[in-house]
Design an enzyme around this catalytic site. Sequence first.
Site: not given
Ligand SMILES: *Cc1c(COP(=O)(O)O)cnc(C)c1O
Length: 429
Positions: A12, A139, A232, A261
């Site tokens: 980015y 996202y 997600d 994360k």
């Molecule tokens: C950051 C994020 C992703 C992608 O995760 P990466 O480890 O960066 O591939 C997917 N979904 C959500 C909601 C996110 O915040």
Amino acid sequence: MLHDAAHVWHPYTQHHQAPLPVPIVRAKGAWLYDANERPILDAISSWWVTTHGHCHDHIISAVTEQAKRLDQVIFAGFTHEPAAALAAELVQRLPRGLSKIFFSDDGSTAVEVAIKMSLQSFANRGAPRRLIAALDNAYHGDTFGAMAASGRGVFTQMYEPLLFEVARLPDPSVGDTIAALDALIAERGTELAAVIVEPLVLGASGMRVWDEQVLQDIRERTAAAGVHLIADEVLTGFGRTGPLFACERADVRPDLLCMSKGLTGGVLPLGATAATEDIFDAFRSADRAKTFFHGHSYTANPIACTAALASLELFDEESEDDRVRVEVAHARHLEALRGVKGVRAVRQIGTIAAVELEAPSGYLSDIGRELAAYALQEGVLLRPLGNVAYCLPPYCITDAELDLVYGVMHRFLGGARADALSSGGPVDD
Ligand SMILES: *Cc1c(COP(=O)(O)O)cnc(C)c1O
């Protein structure tokens, strides 16, 4: 750092105009330290991953011991205690009904796995469904499937012709998602395999908080139509919204749940997708073609799984108290910012606080970069999403440290600016 500029391509980052990246040499708690030992307060948990604080002794010593014992082993045909124990511990804490854990590498792969599991489970049962529905402004990551599910915008438009069809539902923070979902199910319900959502907060599009009732209604409609709900929780998992998972806030049980994360406390990369027994069963067959043909070289890396186990052990009462304390401090600070000149709106869920600034909105807005540059000069790491500044700190952050973060925002809103936009720092998107 000579070699960085010569050979590293950063994420980015527009290398034509980006200031030099800040070399960080160590970190502890909520603080990063640069090469000159200058402390920088990490108000965004290093891209939303650090939960208990940097270099937490409990996680680091567990990881150190594990690294000496078993570093890595193929995960097809082999297993190990850290992965098995982690799967069991996760299942115990996840919303009920999620009983199987598939490991991967990051949030994007956790999403890819969930989408593929949903699609193939229908195909394996001889009644294929090929349509995925997702929210506007969502996202879900940067790989192709995750991009397809993500809202259309500057991150994805380049690849638009190559992304598979996704039925779009209105962003529940502004639109009537349920009416659109009802219409979609009425029209194409038998094609629809799954609805994927970021539960209760659309993160990357600006920390757009949405209603628990809408999540419950999505669950009710999808369950009635035999459609999977994919939660997600890559951002919301591991306490960000208060409870360990955002679905708990709404008492919703998804069919698939994506984690990454904060899974390892922010120490090592690891992704995981939790599935119901019903989805798992769709893959059990004497027909080998019904296998889930998906895996990554480092699936369930033992050191990463150990970090995740150690991190889970830290989600005790003390952590809960910390999160409540952060939540209360955020609310107090946001109240003080409400109505300040330059502030369009404030919003919060759990330990996530966001301040929408008066400025042209959108990810490429300049005001966020100006704020990031000013904050860095003041020793605080902020990385606004366009015109939305947010504070998403490690739970160990103290009230005094939070005062520093909000002090920076107040001074910026009062007109203070960085001496130069290129004074350093990750301000270029
Ligand atoms: C950051 C994020 C992703 C992608 O995760 P990466 O480890 O960066 O591939 C997917 N979904 C959500 C909601 C996110 O915040």
